[in-house]
Design an enzyme around this catalytic site. Structure first.
Site, PDB file in Angstrom:
ATOM      1  N   LEU A  76      11.830 -30.455 -93.025  1.00 44.70           N
ATOM      2  CA  LEU A  76      11.779 -29.239 -93.843  1.00 44.70           C
ATOM      3  C   LEU A  76      11.461 -29.554 -95.307  1.00 44.70           C
ATOM      4  O   LEU A  76      11.273 -28.656 -96.112  1.00 44.70           O
ATOM      5  CB  LEU A  76      13.086 -28.455 -93.724  1.00 44.70           C
ATOM      6  CG  LEU A  76      13.425 -27.977 -92.297  1.00 44.70           C
ATOM      7  CD1 LEU A  76      14.703 -27.148 -92.306  1.00 44.70           C
ATOM      8  CD2 LEU A  76      12.280 -27.181 -91.684  1.00 44.70           C
ATOM      9  N   ARG A  77      11.405 -30.848 -95.624  1.00 43.00           N
ATOM     10  CA  ARG A  77      10.892 -31.338 -96.927  1.00 43.00           C
ATOM     11  C   ARG A  77      11.745 -31.023 -98.143  1.00 43.00           C
ATOM     12  O   ARG A  77      11.423 -31.476 -99.243  1.00 43.00           O
ATOM     13  CB  ARG A  77       9.461 -30.836 -97.179  1.00 43.00           C
ATOM     14  CG  ARG A  77       8.454 -31.228 -96.125  1.00 43.00           C
ATOM     15  CD  ARG A  77       8.243 -32.734 -96.071  1.00 43.00           C
ATOM     16  NE  ARG A  77       7.179 -33.096 -95.129  1.00 43.00           N
ATOM     17  CZ  ARG A  77       7.221 -34.156 -94.328  1.00 43.00           C
ATOM     18  NH1 ARG A  77       8.266 -34.973 -94.371  1.00 43.00           N
ATOM     19  NH2 ARG A  77       6.238 -34.418 -93.510  1.00 43.00           N
ATOM     20  N   ASP A 113       8.711 -32.418 -84.220  1.00 43.37           N
ATOM     21  CA  ASP A 113       8.339 -33.333 -85.307  1.00 43.37           C
ATOM     22  C   ASP A 113       7.457 -32.596 -86.324  1.00 43.37           C
ATOM     23  O   ASP A 113       6.505 -33.158 -86.879  1.00 43.37           O
ATOM     24  CB  ASP A 113       7.640 -34.595 -84.791  1.00 43.37           C
ATOM     25  CG  ASP A 113       7.590 -35.714 -85.839  1.00 43.37           C
ATOM     26  OD1 ASP A 113       8.175 -35.544 -86.928  1.00 43.37           O
ATOM     27  OD2 ASP A 113       6.957 -36.751 -85.567  1.00 43.37           O
ATOM     28  N   ASP A 168      14.329 -41.523 -89.121  1.00 37.13           N
ATOM     29  CA  ASP A 168      12.997 -41.124 -88.668  1.00 37.13           C
ATOM     30  C   ASP A 168      11.930 -41.269 -89.752  1.00 37.13           C
ATOM     31  O   ASP A 168      12.123 -40.900 -90.896  1.00 37.13           O
ATOM     32  CB  ASP A 168      12.995 -39.686 -88.186  1.00 37.13           C
ATOM     33  CG  ASP A 168      11.623 -39.284 -87.693  1.00 37.13           C
ATOM     34  OD1 ASP A 168      11.137 -39.917 -86.753  1.00 37.13           O
ATOM     35  OD2 ASP A 168      11.014 -38.387 -88.293  1.00 37.13           O
TER      36      ASP A 168
END
Lengths: 439, 324
Positions: free
Chosen positions: A63-64, A307, A154
């Site tokens: 979601l940055r 992803d 990740d």
């Protein structure tokens, strides 16, 4: 008092048709009782021809926020999620700052609650700063208000075998799981795409399948040794499917995910050097695509996770080597699964299986209470209505994610999300997001 | 043909047209006045993101002998992350009125992006991209082989039956990839020879044979031409990938030394795209022998690049005129 919804005649998991009454955040009634118990102000929705699924749960999104709000925010990402039928998303830890403390995961969790589009479950980093050297305070994140249960570096592999062992052991204390990004770093230095016939011709440094498979093999054996559960992120090769199948047969507590793009795209897409097809792990061969589909159909692969990896335009509008890895997926995931699994007669895969791999199983792996439940009276009203017969053409400009890096631009896909309900409130109606005012 | 991006894109007819045109160009280059008028008023931009003085000069000479104006833009290192993006650089130069862009870039596919991303609307000529392609090198190599094979009567001919051995670092070589593609199109019979570490996974489907044994290949294949690829010494360090144990071992197993030179058929030529590592992939004896076409390749390079520029720029111009 919240709005209640009476859904008429939707096919539950694509099977039996039933009415559903959503009231006070739960499925209040089903069947003939639903209409009977509906109050006069209940909004009635025609479910004719629609399939009702439990709200989808994504174990893997980026979601940055914090850090790259130019690419996506928790708000824009969860709105995109709602449009894709999701009522819960896990937000990966590779933000800036990294989600490696209770403070950052609580911030992300709170942003999700404030946005109000879907439940946001932060994923905690396994190691401080994703540096692969020191365990982050996993317990503090687990005990925080965000109640983190999934931990992952990740984007980077937890490569050090001792560190991986410690992490696998440590999270047992709070029923956590390590979600491994399986990528042997030395075998993938400078890697840009799957290593094979296409990379040889294009002159792009290859990312060999063995670099994924070797780490998965090591980690399932480590998990067995220490009696932990382990989750494999975005498995992409036929060999990985074989290893996970073997591990499950051996009784190892392993779960695995595949992305929508690895179910449909191959390394042939890279021939035009378009960075929209640059992703990690890379797009593999047609044989790998067939293997991951078969693995998903037979239960070797437990879930589909997007992803979802939004990137600002300039990070894709450049040379292939310079571009960022990743593609968006929240708004196209269900359609890709419909195309590759439900509509493909080669697989015995129905809507109940979609519900399993995109809702029930990811909720279970993430230990998310109240998500992924059955469409049953008394369950939280987290569900989505989809039109299985609709077809639509992907237009990046019309997707609600803040970034345009979909690999499916111009592609026609089946199945549209018509409505999504989270905790009884409509986040999407008629395929349109419902801003706060309407709820 | 709007761009020249890859030797693999060329049909047999297109390749022969370029070679025939280059032959015409070469003949003009023995005159006292070498300059020809067809690209007068046009501007060719040499966009070099990688050091390559010889290739840049070759393109520059070719463009100038066709009366084009030449702008040289050098940006060492990649455009990546530091400074201006490739897109902005290309758009800036296009806005200054470039009629063609010649690009050398360390990233495979960069010329392809320039031609297809919609950034600019200008013919793009690939002057070498990463480990991918170097089509004008393949064309000048084919031109050199064709001249040696057919003498004065080259027009319209291909390389059917020519036996070519290419030796060295195939993995990192755009020269090898371009040559394999073009030589296959022209009907030659190619063997690639390299240590297994320097052959890419996936090369098994290429239109050529693969070998790890140079001596056996020379003996069995009896080549008409042997092309030695440049090997970078740093490839043997572990930081450079550790592809082979030492320069001396490489040289013993894959270098063109005196004994291998003598084992070649009498008519065989020795080729090298330059710059040479004397004593590594090629001995001084081989480099300086009468069989060596290294210098000839350089002068043929100008003629081939003239032909490519002419066909992409003036060729299109005249056929448009004819169509009207």
């Amino acid at each position: 008092m919240s709005t209640s919804y009476l859904i008429r005649g939707a096919a539950l998991l694509g099977g039996e048709r039933s009415d559903l009454l959503l009231a006070d955040g739960v499925i209040a009634a089903a069947g003939p009782d639903a209409a009977a118990q509906a109050t006069a102000d209940a909004i009635t929705l025609d479910g004719e021809g629609l399939v009702a699924l439990p709200g989808l749960v994504d174990l893997h999104t980026h979601l940055r926020e914090p850090g790259r709000e130019d690419a996506e925010t928790v708000y824009s990402g969860t709105r995109a999620a709602a449009l894709g039928g999701f009522t819960c998303v896990h937000a990966m830890a590779n933000t800036d700052p990294v989600a490696d403390t209770a403070g950052v995961v609580e911030q992300v969790w709170r942003l999700g609650n404030e946005a109000g589009w879907a439940e946001v479950r932060p994923v905690g980093a396994v190691t401080v700063g994703l540096d692969g050297e020191h365990l982050a305070e996993l317990g503090a994140m687990a005990d925080s208000a965000a109640r983190v249960r999934v931990f992952s570096d990740d984007g980077k592999c937890v490569w050090d075998p001792v560190l991986m062992r410690r992490a696998l052991e440590y999270v047992k204390a709070f029923d956590g799981v390590i979600a491994q990004h399986a990528q042997e770093p030395r075998l993938t230095e400078g890697a840009l795409m799957h290593e094979g016939v296409v990379s040889a011709e294009l002159g792009l440094t290859g990312w060999p399948a063995v670099a994924e498979e070797a780490v998965i093999a090591r980690d399932v054996l480590l998990a067995e040794h220490v009696g932990s559960r382990i989750h494999i992120c975005h498995l992409s090769t036929a060999g990985s499917v074989d290893i996970v199948r073997w591990a499950k047969a051996r009784g190892i507590d392993v779960t695995a995910e595949v992305t929508p793009h690895h179910l449909i795209l191959t390394d042939e897409s890279v021939r035009g050097y378009d960075p929209q097809f640059k992703v990690n792990p890379p797009l593999r061969t047609a044989a790998d695509v067939a293997a991951v589909r078969a693995g998903l159909a037979d239960g070797t692969i437990d879930i589909v996770a997007t992803d979802h990896a939004p990137h600002a335009a300039q990070d894709k509008d450049c040379e292939f080597a310079a571009a960022a890895f990743g593609m968006t997926g929240l708004e196209t995931a269900l359609s890709v699964v419909a195309e590759t699994m439900v509509n493909d007669d080669a697989n015995d895969f129905g809507w109940a299986d979609v519900a399993r791999v995109m809702s029930t199983a990811p909720a279970r792996i993430g230990r998310v209470a109240g998500q992924g439940g059955a469409l049953r009276v008394g369950e939280p009203a987290n569900l989505t209505l989809v039109d299985p017969d609709a077809r639509w053409t992907v237009d990046p400009a019309r997707l609600r994610t803040a970034s345009d890096n979909t690999p499916f631009a111009g592609r026609e896909l089946p199945t549209r999300v018509v409505a999504t309900f989270w905790r009884g409130a409509a986040t999407v109606l008629d395929g349109e997001p419902q801003p706060d005012g309407a709820r | 043909m709007r761009h020249l991006l890859s030797a693999a894109d060329l049909t047999r007819a297109e390749a022969i047209e370029i070679l025939d045109t280059a032959e015409t160009m070469a003949q003009t280059q023995s005159r006292e006045i070498k300059k020809l008028p067809p690209l007068r008023g046009m501007t060719v931009v040499n966009l070099f993101f990688e050091d390559s003085t010889r290739t840049r000069i070759s393109f520059e000479a070719a463009a100038k002998r066709l009366s084009a104006d030449v702008i040289n833009f050098s940006a060492k290192g990649s455009s990546v992350s530091k400074g201006e993006s490739l897109k902005d650089t290309a758009q800036t130069l296009a806005a200054m009125g470039a009629d063609a862009v010649v690009i050398r870039h360390p990233a495979s596919g960069a010329p392809h992006r320039l031609a297809t991303a919609g950034w600019i609307d200008t013919p793009v000529i690939n002057a070498g991209d990463g480990m991918h392609q170097h089509p004008t090198q393949a064309l000048l190599d084919a031109f050199t082989m064709r001249r040696r094979r057919h003498g004065a009567a080259t027009t319209g001919t291909d390389l059917a039956g020519a036996r070519v051995v290419i030796v060295g670092d195939v993995l990192h070589s755009r020269v090898a990839r371009s040559n394999v593609d073009l030589l296959a199109t022209l009907g030659a019979d190619v063997v690639l020879v390299a240590p297994p570490t320097l052959l890419p996974v996936g090369a098994e489907v290429w239109p050529c044979a693969l070998s790890y044994d140079l001596d056996a290949t020379i003996a069995e294949h009896t080549p008409d031409a042997i092309m030695m690829l440049r090997v970078q010494r740093e490839r043997m360090s572990s930081a450079g990938g550790g592809f082979f144990p030492s320069p001396m071992e490489y040289s013993r197993r894959y270098g063109l030394d005196g004994a291998r030179l003598r084992a070649l058929p009498d008519h065989a030529i020795v080729m090298h795209p330059g710059p040479m590592n004397r004593g590594l992939e090629i001995s001084a004896q081989a480099a300086d022998s009468a069989r060596s076409t290294v210098v000839e390749q350089v002068s043929n390079g100008v003629a081939v690049r003239m032909a490519v520029l002419y066909l992409l720029l003036a060729g299109g111009r005249s056929s448009e005129r004819n169509a009207q």
